[in-house]
Design a protein around this motif. Sequence first.
Motif, PDB file in Angstrom:
ATOM      1  N   GLU A 160       0.814  -1.220   0.000  1.00  0.00           N
ATOM      2  CA  GLU A 160       0.000   0.000   0.000  1.00  0.00           C
ATOM      3  C   GLU A 160       0.850   1.274   0.000  1.00  0.00           C
ATOM      4  OE1 GLU A 160       0.581  -1.095   4.359  1.00  0.00           O
ATOM      5  OE2 GLU A 160       0.290  -2.145   2.446  1.00  0.00           O
ATOM      6  N   ILE A 161       2.180   1.123   0.112  1.00  0.00           N
ATOM      7  CA  ILE A 161       3.071   2.281   0.138  1.00  0.00           C
ATOM      8  C   ILE A 161       3.877   2.315  -1.160  1.00  0.00           C
ATOM      9  CG2 ILE A 161       4.969   3.427   1.330  1.00  0.00           C
ATOM     10  CD1 ILE A 161       4.078   2.114   3.901  1.00  0.00           C
ATOM     11  N   THR A 162       3.870   3.460  -1.832  1.00  0.00           N
ATOM     12  CA  THR A 162       4.652   3.626  -3.058  1.00  0.00           C
ATOM     13  C   THR A 162       6.120   3.817  -2.693  1.00  0.00           C
ATOM     14  OG1 THR A 162       2.786   4.671  -4.173  1.00  0.00           O
ATOM     15  CG2 THR A 162       4.965   5.012  -5.142  1.00  0.00           C
ATOM     16  N   PRO A 163       7.007   2.955  -3.199  1.00  0.00           N
ATOM     17  CA  PRO A 163       8.416   3.075  -2.822  1.00  0.00           C
ATOM     18  C   PRO A 163       9.106   4.265  -3.481  1.00  0.00           C
ATOM     19  CG  PRO A 163       8.098   1.247  -4.350  1.00  0.00           C
ATOM     20  CD  PRO A 163       6.744   1.765  -4.007  1.00  0.00           C
ATOM     21  N   VAL A 164      10.014   4.870  -2.723  1.00  0.00           N
ATOM     22  CA  VAL A 164      10.877   5.946  -3.200  1.00  0.00           C
ATOM     23  C   VAL A 164      12.301   5.399  -3.117  1.00  0.00           C
ATOM     24  CG1 VAL A 164      11.640   8.324  -2.847  1.00  0.00           C
ATOM     25  CG2 VAL A 164       9.283   7.665  -2.264  1.00  0.00           C
ATOM     26  N   VAL A 165      12.968   5.290  -4.271  1.00  0.00           N
ATOM     27  CA  VAL A 165      14.240   4.563  -4.331  1.00  0.00           C
ATOM     28  C   VAL A 165      15.285   5.398  -5.073  1.00  0.00           C
ATOM     29  CG1 VAL A 165      15.328   2.365  -4.951  1.00  0.00           C
ATOM     30  CG2 VAL A 165      12.873   2.441  -4.490  1.00  0.00           C
ATOM     31  N   SER A 166      16.519   5.360  -4.597  1.00  0.00           N
ATOM     32  CA  SER A 166      17.606   6.058  -5.283  1.00  0.00           C
ATOM     33  C   SER A 166      17.949   5.330  -6.584  1.00  0.00           C
ATOM     34  CB  SER A 166      18.850   6.117  -4.390  1.00  0.00           C
ATOM     35  OG  SER A 166      19.419   4.820  -4.252  1.00  0.00           O
ATOM     36  N   ASP A 167      18.588   6.043  -7.499  1.00  0.00           N
ATOM     37  CA  ASP A 167      19.043   5.411  -8.740  1.00  0.00           C
ATOM     38  C   ASP A 167      20.009   4.278  -8.442  1.00  0.00           C
ATOM     39  OD1 ASP A 167      17.526   7.163 -10.224  1.00  0.00           O
ATOM     40  OD2 ASP A 167      19.188   8.532 -10.649  1.00  0.00           O
ATOM     41  N   ARG A 168      20.870   4.496  -7.472  1.00  0.00           N
ATOM     42  CA  ARG A 168      21.859   3.472  -7.106  1.00  0.00           C
ATOM     43  C   ARG A 168      21.186   2.154  -6.728  1.00  0.00           C
ATOM     44  NH1 ARG A 168      24.910   3.621  -1.302  1.00  0.00           N
ATOM     45  NH2 ARG A 168      25.762   1.524  -1.361  1.00  0.00           N
ATOM     46  N   ASP A 169      20.172   2.234  -5.880  1.00  0.00           N
ATOM     47  CA  ASP A 169      19.499   1.007  -5.449  1.00  0.00           C
ATOM     48  C   ASP A 169      18.596   0.440  -6.540  1.00  0.00           C
ATOM     49  OD1 ASP A 169      20.759   1.074  -2.994  1.00  0.00           O
ATOM     50  OD2 ASP A 169      19.130   2.134  -1.994  1.00  0.00           O
ATOM     51  N   ARG A 170      17.981   1.311  -7.323  1.00  0.00           N
ATOM     52  CA  ARG A 170      17.108   0.851  -8.404  1.00  0.00           C
ATOM     53  C   ARG A 170      17.888   0.070  -9.455  1.00  0.00           C
ATOM     54  NH1 ARG A 170      15.338   5.360  -9.614  1.00  0.00           N
ATOM     55  NH2 ARG A 170      13.407   5.343  -8.397  1.00  0.00           N
ATOM     56  N   GLU A 171      19.138   0.456  -9.687  1.00  0.00           N
ATOM     57  CA  GLU A 171      19.959  -0.165 -10.722  1.00  0.00           C
ATOM     58  C   GLU A 171      20.864  -1.274 -10.181  1.00  0.00           C
ATOM     59  OE1 GLU A 171      21.981   3.241 -12.229  1.00  0.00           O
ATOM     60  OE2 GLU A 171      20.129   4.150 -13.023  1.00  0.00           O
ATOM     61  N   ALA A 172      20.699  -1.642  -8.920  1.00  0.00           N
ATOM     62  CA  ALA A 172      21.551  -2.654  -8.292  1.00  0.00           C
ATOM     63  C   ALA A 172      21.303  -4.034  -8.901  1.00  0.00           C
ATOM     64  CB  ALA A 172      21.287  -2.695  -6.788  1.00  0.00           C
ATOM     65  N   PRO A 173      22.315  -4.899  -8.881  1.00  0.00           N
ATOM     66  CA  PRO A 173      22.144  -6.257  -9.410  1.00  0.00           C
ATOM     67  C   PRO A 173      21.251  -7.103  -8.514  1.00  0.00           C
ATOM     68  CG  PRO A 173      24.280  -6.044  -8.353  1.00  0.00           C
ATOM     69  CD  PRO A 173      23.677  -4.660  -8.383  1.00  0.00           C
ATOM     70  N   THR A 174      20.703  -8.159  -9.083  1.00  0.00           N
ATOM     71  CA  THR A 174      19.960  -9.126  -8.290  1.00  0.00           C
ATOM     72  C   THR A 174      20.938  -9.954  -7.467  1.00  0.00           C
ATOM     73  OG1 THR A 174      20.053 -10.839  -9.981  1.00  0.00           O
ATOM     74  CG2 THR A 174      18.187  -9.288 -10.083  1.00  0.00           C
TER      75      THR A 174
END
Length: 200
Positions: A160-174
């Motif tokens: 129910e919460i829209t995530p706010v994420v840095s570019d660094r974390d958004r582009e991190a590897p699996t």
Amino acid sequence: MKVRELAVGGAFAFTPAVHPDERGLFCASYTESAFTAAVGHPLRLGQYHNSVSRRGTVRGIHFADVPPGQAKFVTCTRGSLLDVVVDLRVGSPTFGRWDSLVLDAVTRQGIYLAEGLGHAFMALEDDTVAAYLCSTEYDPAAEHEIDPFDPEIGLPWPREITPVVSDRDREAPTLREARQAGALPDYDACLARYAALRTP
């Protein structure tokens, strides 16, 4: 101080006694004797820092190279957050497993993560403050991240919460990509680090 080990080896939850009165409240968030009894050594303090986050902010999954690694003792001094620990140690019996708990300014609960474990959280309220006691100073060259939304890990972020994420974390590897790249901590190296910390 109540202490319990989490489902990930090397991670502990600490719940202090909170003493409220007409002035406010007092508690000891960290007690060396309780910490040492649980972990096997006192916490070495290399850095203390705070983050202030708006609701939905996701920070992590972050981890550091071992040795030396960076252990963390995390509390929430304002607002509330969902804190998550992930076992990133290749060879660990709990590799890939995670556990979570809510940290807030009411219970004053804290979480300890040993070297080699990954850390992430989501702020559940605006102006949430996370306070970190870290065993070593921040070293950008030794700091890494894993995708906090990796479906293979499946962290329990509130839908129910829209995530706010840095570019660094958004582009991190699996997790799988990081393991294939040889970027994850080795469990035996982590055990050697823990043994060294327990040596007087």
